[in-house]
Design a protein around this motif. Structure first.
Motif, short mmCIF file in Angstrom:
data_model
loop_
_atom_site.label_atom_id
_atom_site.label_comp_id
_atom_site.label_asym_id
_atom_site.label_seq_id
_atom_site.Cartn_x
_atom_site.Cartn_y
_atom_site.Cartn_z
N PRO A 1 9.69 -21.60 -7.99
CA PRO A 1 8.82 -20.61 -8.65
C PRO A 1 7.39 -20.62 -8.11
CG PRO A 1 10.14 -21.80 -10.27
CD PRO A 1 10.35 -22.49 -8.97
N VAL A 2 6.92 -21.77 -7.68
CA VAL A 2 5.57 -21.83 -7.10
C VAL A 2 5.53 -21.02 -5.80
CG1 VAL A 2 3.76 -23.34 -6.19
CG2 VAL A 2 5.16 -24.10 -8.13
N ALA A 3 6.54 -21.24 -4.98
CA ALA A 3 6.61 -20.50 -3.71
C ALA A 3 6.73 -18.99 -3.98
CB ALA A 3 7.79 -20.99 -2.89
N LEU A 4 7.59 -18.64 -4.93
CA LEU A 4 7.76 -17.23 -5.29
C LEU A 4 6.44 -16.63 -5.76
CD1 LEU A 4 11.12 -17.11 -7.27
CD2 LEU A 4 10.54 -15.71 -5.27
N ASP A 5 5.74 -17.41 -6.55
CA ASP A 5 4.47 -16.94 -7.12
C ASP A 5 3.44 -16.66 -6.02
OD1 ASP A 5 3.88 -16.38 -9.74
OD2 ASP A 5 2.47 -18.03 -9.91
N HIS A 6 3.63 -17.31 -4.88
CA HIS A 6 2.72 -17.10 -3.76
C HIS A 6 3.31 -16.10 -2.75
CE1 HIS A 6 -0.51 -20.01 -4.56
NE2 HIS A 6 0.42 -20.65 -5.24
N PRO B 1 -0.89 -15.72 -7.56
CA PRO B 1 -0.23 -16.51 -8.60
C PRO B 1 -0.33 -15.86 -9.97
CG PRO B 1 -1.63 -17.89 -7.20
CD PRO B 1 -1.88 -16.46 -6.81
N THR B 2 0.76 -16.01 -10.76
CA THR B 2 0.72 -15.48 -12.12
C THR B 2 -0.02 -16.45 -13.02
OG1 THR B 2 2.76 -16.57 -12.73
CG2 THR B 2 2.94 -14.35 -11.82
N GLU B 3 -0.38 -15.97 -14.21
CA GLU B 3 -1.10 -16.86 -15.12
C GLU B 3 -0.15 -17.70 -15.96
OE1 GLU B 3 -3.95 -14.58 -17.31
OE2 GLU B 3 -4.85 -13.79 -15.49
N THR B 4 1.15 -17.35 -15.96
CA THR B 4 2.06 -18.06 -16.85
C THR B 4 2.58 -19.36 -16.24
OG1 THR B 4 3.77 -16.61 -15.98
CG2 THR B 4 2.86 -16.06 -18.14
N LEU B 5 2.65 -19.46 -14.92
CA LEU B 5 3.17 -20.66 -14.29
C LEU B 5 2.04 -21.65 -14.04
CD1 LEU B 5 5.65 -22.02 -12.83
CD2 LEU B 5 4.68 -21.07 -10.72
N ASN B 6 2.20 -22.86 -14.59
CA ASN B 6 1.22 -23.90 -14.29
C ASN B 6 1.72 -24.65 -13.06
OD1 ASN B 6 -0.44 -26.06 -14.07
ND2 ASN B 6 -0.24 -26.75 -16.19
N GLU B 7 1.22 -24.25 -11.90
CA GLU B 7 1.73 -24.82 -10.65
C GLU B 7 1.26 -26.25 -10.43
OE1 GLU B 7 0.27 -22.16 -7.61
OE2 GLU B 7 -1.67 -23.20 -7.54
N ASP B 8 0.36 -26.74 -11.27
CA ASP B 8 -0.15 -28.11 -11.12
C ASP B 8 0.73 -29.15 -11.81
OD1 ASP B 8 -2.16 -26.91 -9.75
OD2 ASP B 8 -3.73 -27.29 -11.23
N HIS B 9 1.44 -28.70 -12.85
CA HIS B 9 2.33 -29.60 -13.59
C HIS B 9 3.63 -28.87 -13.86
CE1 HIS B 9 -1.63 -31.48 -14.44
NE2 HIS B 9 -0.93 -32.55 -14.21
N LEU B 10 4.71 -29.40 -13.31
CA LEU B 10 6.01 -28.73 -13.42
C LEU B 10 7.03 -29.74 -13.93
CD1 LEU B 10 5.53 -27.37 -9.84
CD2 LEU B 10 5.75 -25.84 -11.80
N THR B 11 7.98 -29.25 -14.71
CA THR B 11 9.02 -30.16 -15.20
C THR B 11 10.33 -29.42 -15.41
OG1 THR B 11 9.56 -31.86 -16.84
CG2 THR B 11 8.51 -29.85 -17.68
N ASP B 12 11.42 -30.17 -15.25
CA ASP B 12 12.73 -29.64 -15.63
C ASP B 12 13.31 -30.45 -16.78
OD1 ASP B 12 13.41 -32.03 -14.46
OD2 ASP B 12 14.65 -31.18 -12.86
#
Ligand SMILES: CC(C)(COP(=O)(O)OP(=O)(O)OC[C@H]1O[C@@H](n2cnc3c(N)ncnc32)[C@H](O)[C@@H]1OP(=O)(O)O)[C@@H](O)C(=O)NCCC(=O)NCCS
Length: 154
Positions: free
Chosen positions: A91-96, A2-13
């Motif tokens: 993006p979470v899936a991509l990050d993994h 996982p990258t450090e820029t994506l907060n996979e715990d809280h996501l919003t559009d």
């Protein structure tokens, strides 16, 4: 990783938010990959209007069970929140390291099938549930399978 820029715990559009509730670790003995459980709320709210879970990685059982499972409470349906929630998990899936998300559903589940179509997922077909799959024990006999290719270039 996982990258450090994506907060996979809280996501919003900006319309809905996903708040992680639980992260199940992998359980190789039971053929389980890690699974993240999210609560869906309207943006800025804490009130749950649905849920979505993401299974991370690949396993043959996921061809039947899929990577995601979503639910939207009846009073909040009709606004494509399941589609939005799936898009937030891309993006979470991509990050993994995932390049696709498999979505499966009952062939009679028109709302879920339409959600997959709106995502632009490829309809792979209708497949029998293997007799040794845990979904068979729960009564499922066939699933529609959609492959949603993630945009690996962005
Ligand atoms: C599947 C589910 C999450 C979709 O909820 P949602 O995001 O609010 O979906 P919407 O109501 O906005 O509908 C999405 C699309 O399906 C269509 N749709 C909804 N119900 C439908 C029906 N009974 N027949 C045909 N199309 C239907 C909608 O019209 C919409 O498509 P469109 O806007 O292009 O016409 C929701 O129905 C649900 O929670 N169902 C029970 C749990 C479930 O089945 N989960 C899926 C398991 S994989």
């Amino acid at each position: 990783m996982p990258t450090e820029t994506l907060n996979e715990d809280h996501l919003t559009d900006g319309v809905i938010d996903l708040h992680v509730q639980m992260k199940d670790p992998a359980d190789p003995a039971r053929g389980r990959v890690p699974q993240y459980h999210y609560k869906i709320t309207l943006h800025g709210s804490e009130e749950e209007i649905g849920t979505i879970r993401l299974r991370i990685g690949e396993h043959p059982a996921l061809l039947t069970a899929g990577h995601v499972g979503y639910f939207v409470a009846e009073g909040s349906r009709g606004r494509h929140f399941a589609e939005r929630a799936c898009r937030l998990l891309g993006p979470v899936a991509l990050d993994h390291g995932m390049t696709r998300i498999i979505v499966t559903c009952d062939p009679e589940n028109a709302a879920s099938r339409r959600t997959c179509e709106r995502l632009g997922a490829h309809f792979a077909g209708i497949f029998e549930v293997p007799t040794d799959h845990e979904m068979y024990a729960k009564g499922a006999r066939a699933v529609c399978r959609y492959d949603w290719a993630l945009n690996t270039e962005s």
